[in-house]
Scaffold this active site. Structure first.
Site, PDB file in Angstrom:
ATOM      1  N   GLU A  83     -15.792 -29.428  23.212  1.00  0.00           N
ATOM      2  CA  GLU A  83     -14.476 -28.768  23.191  1.00  0.00           C
ATOM      3  C   GLU A  83     -14.475 -27.291  23.601  1.00  0.00           C
ATOM      4  O   GLU A  83     -13.998 -26.433  22.863  1.00  0.00           O
ATOM      5  CB  GLU A  83     -13.849 -28.928  21.793  1.00  0.00           C
ATOM      6  CG  GLU A  83     -13.718 -30.386  21.378  1.00  0.00           C
ATOM      7  CD  GLU A  83     -13.143 -30.588  19.978  1.00  0.00           C
ATOM      8  OE1 GLU A  83     -12.986 -29.606  19.237  1.00  0.00           O
ATOM      9  OE2 GLU A  83     -12.852 -31.744  19.631  1.00  0.00           O
ATOM     10  N   GLU A 110     -14.901 -41.254  21.063  1.00  0.00           N
ATOM     11  CA  GLU A 110     -14.339 -41.130  19.707  1.00  0.00           C
ATOM     12  C   GLU A 110     -13.039 -41.919  19.634  1.00  0.00           C
ATOM     13  O   GLU A 110     -11.984 -41.392  19.292  1.00  0.00           O
ATOM     14  CB  GLU A 110     -14.089 -39.650  19.359  1.00  0.00           C
ATOM     15  CG  GLU A 110     -15.324 -38.781  19.494  1.00  0.00           C
ATOM     16  CD  GLU A 110     -15.139 -37.352  18.980  1.00  0.00           C
ATOM     17  OE1 GLU A 110     -14.140 -37.072  18.299  1.00  0.00           O
ATOM     18  OE2 GLU A 110     -16.017 -36.513  19.261  1.00  0.00           O
TER      19      GLU A 110
HETATM   20  C1  GLA Z   1     -13.471 -33.958  17.146  1.00  0.00           C
HETATM   21  C2  GLA Z   1     -14.962 -33.880  16.977  1.00  0.00           C
HETATM   22  C3  GLA Z   1     -15.481 -34.910  16.041  1.00  0.00           C
HETATM   23  C4  GLA Z   1     -14.591 -35.090  14.841  1.00  0.00           C
HETATM   24  C5  GLA Z   1     -13.213 -35.388  15.305  1.00  0.00           C
HETATM   25  C6  GLA Z   1     -12.273 -35.677  14.184  1.00  0.00           C
HETATM   26  O1  GLA Z   1     -13.050 -34.887  18.001  1.00  0.00           O
HETATM   27  O2  GLA Z   1     -15.670 -33.997  18.172  1.00  0.00           O
HETATM   28  O3  GLA Z   1     -16.745 -34.521  15.614  1.00  0.00           O
HETATM   29  O4  GLA Z   1     -14.629 -33.952  14.038  1.00  0.00           O
HETATM   30  O5  GLA Z   1     -12.764 -34.248  15.994  1.00  0.00           O
HETATM   31  O6  GLA Z   1     -12.851 -35.802  12.973  1.00  0.00           O
END
Ligand code: GLA
Length: 369
Positions: free
Chosen positions: A156, A261
């Protein structure tokens, strides 16, 4: 052949012929397409939950560390490392024969504040922060060298409009914090794959910035294998076309695509409503926590259909996608029960609270469009 030999052979052949077929899991369904992964927590890898063990064994062939290898957990103080989770995690992944992912080395969240400051509390110089980052990578990647197959090196770094996120990393080290992180990870474990990971990669401006950065690293001879699209989606958003454009462009630019994710939020978000009253207790109010007892069949059907169309899209691009990882193992252990509102009952994964695959998914996968 005498009688007893004949009998033994008969029993043996009978046993083979009548053996129940091995139960197929998601990982088998998508065996020729991509790995199927889950982000796991401490209790799911320490051997104390037989139900988690069997769910993982049947359906998954990749693991991601949910929170346990984030800086704040693995390296809470300068001289203190906490490897208990990581050791169990890697052992579990090896027992499963899974592709093991480490998440994440350099991020602006879940990183302790001491990382950026000296003993007087003032911010570190660029060189001092670089040294601290490198020693973190040395210790963590080094410990699992040859065991963790791929690392989310940086998480990020960009805003949705493609500008640099003004994190301590960026403000203290400049853009090069990214190349230093990748270089160091490569130096410590040259066999491991290295990734950049982010959300909203379906947004063209953000994706452009990510791909520019990744190509810049490559042009400097720095290893970067893939781009992780987090995939925190909603029932109707983003569109399949937006996701598809991202998959195609990342591949076009020469990088592996990973859905890292995946979850599909079925509850409303306060941020969707302008002027939402932040004082009200959303978790206690029926409008905001609508499915406390069960997910209505109609919404479950929408959710399963959304998953089937996402996986059909991923399958269509299986030559570009190496892994699809869910952010959590089942609905009982998803972060979306507590974000953006604490204490709600959410249903964002393909496995329910009983750890059963949601009904109709495999059937919908077979249906034509
Ligand atoms: C982001 C992070 C993850 C997690 C998610 C939500 O996407 O990369 O590690 O913390 O948020 O929990």
């Amino acid at each position: 052949m005498n009688h007893s030999r004949f009998l033994i052979a008969f029993i043996f052949l009978g046993a083979v012929a009548f053996q129940a077929p091995r139960e197929q899991g998601l990982k088998d369904e998508f065996q020729s397409d991509f790995f199927i992964g889950a982000a796991v927590n401490a209790r799911q890898v320490d051997g104390s939950m037989a139900s988690a063990d069997s769910l993982l064994g049947l359906h998954f062939n990749s693991l991601t560390s949910e929170n346990g290898l984030k800086w704040i957990n693995v390296h809470p103080q300068e001289e203190e490392f906490a490897f208990e989770f990581g050791d169990n995690y890697v052992k579990k992944g090896e027992e499963m024969g899974a592709f093991i992912v480490g998440h994440t080395l350099v991020w602006h969240q879940q990183v302790p504040d001491w990382v950026f400051r000296n003993q007087e509390g003032t911010f570190l110089s660029k060189e001092a922060l670089k040294a601290r980052m490198e020693s973190h990578i040395q210790e963590v990647v080094g410990r699992y060298k040859g065991q963790i197959d791929g690392w989310d090196v940086v998480n990020e770094a960009f805003e949705d409009d493609g500008s640099w996120r003004k994190t301590h990393w960026y403000l203290l080290m400049g853009e090069e914090y990214i190349s230093h992180a990748f270089k160091k990870a490569y130096a410590v474990d040259p066999q491991a794959e290295l990734y950049y990971n982010d959300y909203n990669v379906w947004k063209p401006e953000k994706r452009k910035a990510i791909l520019n950065m990744a190509q810049m690293l490559r042009s400097q001879g720095i290893r970067i294998d893939g781009i992780g699209m987090q995939g925190h989606y909603r029932l109707d958003f983003p569109s399949l076309d937006q996701i598809e454009a991202a998959i195609e462009e990342i591949h076009q630019a020469g990088f592996q695509v990973m859905i890292t994710e995946l979850d599909v939020d079925v509850l409303p978000r306060p941020s969707d409503f302008e002027g939402a009253d932040l004082e009200i207790s959303y978790a206690d109010s029926p409008g905001w926590n609508s499915y406390v007892d069960a997910l209505p069949a109609e919404i479950e059907d929408q959710l399963v259909s959304r998953y089937a169309s996402l996986f059909k899209l991923f399958k269509k691009h299986s030559d570009k996608i190496s892994r699809v990882t869910f952010w959590g193992l089942h609905d009982g252990s998803t972060w979306l029960n507590n974000w953006p509102v604490r204490g709600r009952t959410n249903y964002p994964l393909l496995f329910d609270r009983e750890m059963l695959l949601k009904k109709g998914f495999l059937e919908k996968m077979q249906e034509e469009h």
